[in-house]
Design an enzyme around this catalytic site. Structure first.
Site, PDB file in Angstrom:
ATOM      1  N   HIS A  23      29.084  29.411  35.950  1.00 36.16           N
ATOM      2  CA  HIS A  23      30.199  29.934  36.717  1.00 36.16           C
ATOM      3  C   HIS A  23      30.966  30.956  35.862  1.00 36.16           C
ATOM      4  CE1 HIS A  23      33.104  29.518  40.030  1.00 36.16           C
ATOM      5  NE2 HIS A  23      34.030  29.748  39.120  1.00 36.16           N
ATOM      6  N   SER A  27      34.315  33.085  43.189  1.00 39.40           N
ATOM      7  CA  SER A  27      34.827  31.720  43.136  1.00 39.40           C
ATOM      8  C   SER A  27      35.879  31.492  44.232  1.00 39.40           C
ATOM      9  CB  SER A  27      35.385  31.437  41.737  1.00 39.40           C
ATOM     10  OG  SER A  27      35.678  30.076  41.554  1.00 39.40           O
ATOM     11  N   ASP A  78      26.092  26.278  37.929  1.00 41.68           N
ATOM     12  CA  ASP A  78      27.440  26.289  38.496  1.00 41.68           C
ATOM     13  C   ASP A  78      27.558  25.157  39.518  1.00 41.68           C
ATOM     14  OD1 ASP A  78      29.858  26.872  39.733  1.00 41.68           O
ATOM     15  OD2 ASP A  78      29.229  28.833  40.478  1.00 41.68           O
TER      16      ASP A  78
END
Length: 322
Positions: A294, A173, A264
């Protein structure tokens, strides 16, 4: 019409769906409602890596020693870092530098103990995970500078690391964003880098995600993270200093593994980045994990695909270091 969480998680493994519903019912305060002081306190509230939390996040490898150190930064301060040393590490062997996720705002290296002890144990490498400075207290590009300084510190092979061989960087991320930026720095400064592991990375902060109702990370939360990181920083979202997809060139970068999650909001930009790297001649492997949200890399107990993703990382890094 707004879809329920149960509808939004359709097609996911049942254990994962039930877990996401349970987390949602915990009714945590949205990040947008927290003061900077409350955000700082909230960073330490994730469950520690012990039973029963490890039933979800995964067991730790007991043959890996976890310890703390501190790393000097260019402004004279030091940031804490967590190190993971395997029992059989040879002096001067490879180092994996891992930058954790959390929207440049939340998260801590301890949240990744399961993943990072596995990497250290399976590969026999030392893992260094810096607790870089975060927003809203520290705006962009402070996190980037801290991550570059960590890479340079490792590269200098300080005595406490007992020698350093080849270096791999990686992260998820926001940490994937920071890893990609460190890889660009390494190329631009002529530093050797064996590879970059980008797990559902945020690569263009100027994008307004079309998928707004994804589980775990929705569009509204992503907007809040970006605002905390960028607003008042003087750094524009499209600046290559924070958006690696906007770099003038991607040629000559270290080989990459890009993992994306189908459910995501960052999925599309991660896949665009993988194609951009390939087009620039960078050896790139991309895997999209079906029906995964995610953050799934930290959920092996409820998301079986996480186990596959972790082994893919281990196998790819082993190939780079061979």
């Amino acid at each position: 019409m707004t879809r329920s969480l149960w509808q939004r998680t359709s097609g996911m493994p049942m254990r994962l769906r039930l877990f996401l519903v349970a987390i949602d019912k915990a009714n945590r305060k949205p990040l947008s409602t927290l003061t900077p002081e409350q955000i700082a306190k909230a960073r330490a509230l994730s469950p520690p890596p012990v039973f029963p939390a490890t039933l979800v996040t995964g067991a730790l490898r007991s043959r890996v020693t976890r310890s703390m150190t501190s790393i000097p930064m260019r402004d004279g301060t030091r940031i804490p870092a967590r190190t993971y040393s395997p029992r059989q590490r040879a002096e001067g062997s490879a180092v994996f530098v891992y930058y954790h996720g959390g929207g440049w705002t939340m998260g801590r290296p301890m949240d990744y103990d399961s993943l990072l002890t596995m990497i250290a144990d399976e590969l026999g490498v030392l893992v260094v995970a810096p607790d870089y400075r975060k927003a809203p207290q520290d705006k962009a590009p402070q996190a980037v500078l801290d991550c570059i300084d960590t890479f340079e510190w490792v590269r200098a092979a300080p005595e406490e690391l007992a020698g350093v061989g080849r270096i791999v960087v990686g992260g998820d991320s926001a940490g994937g964003n920071l890893s990609a930026l460190v890889a660009l720095h390494a190329r631009d400064t002529g530093a050797e880098l064996a590879g970059q592991v980008l797990i559902y990375p945020a690569v263009d902060l100027s994008i307004h995600q079309q998928v707004r109702d994804a589980p775990i990370l929705d569009g509204e939360a992503l907007d809040v993270y970006k605002a905390h990181y960028l607003d008042g920083s003087g750094v524009a979202p499209e600046d290559p200093q924070v958006s690696p997809l906007r770099a003038a060139s991607h040629a000559g970068l270290a080989p990459a593994l890009v993992q994306t999650a189908e459910r995501d909001p960052l999925c599309e930009e991660g896949e665009v980045y993988a194609e951009t790297l390939r087009a620039a001649g960078v050896a790139t492997r991309h895997t999209r994990y079906h029906a995964m949200p995610h953050g799934f890399i930290n959920l092996p107990g409820v998301a079986p695909a996480c186990v596959q993703a972790r082994w893919e990382i281990v196998d790819q890094v082993r190939g780079w270091l061979a």
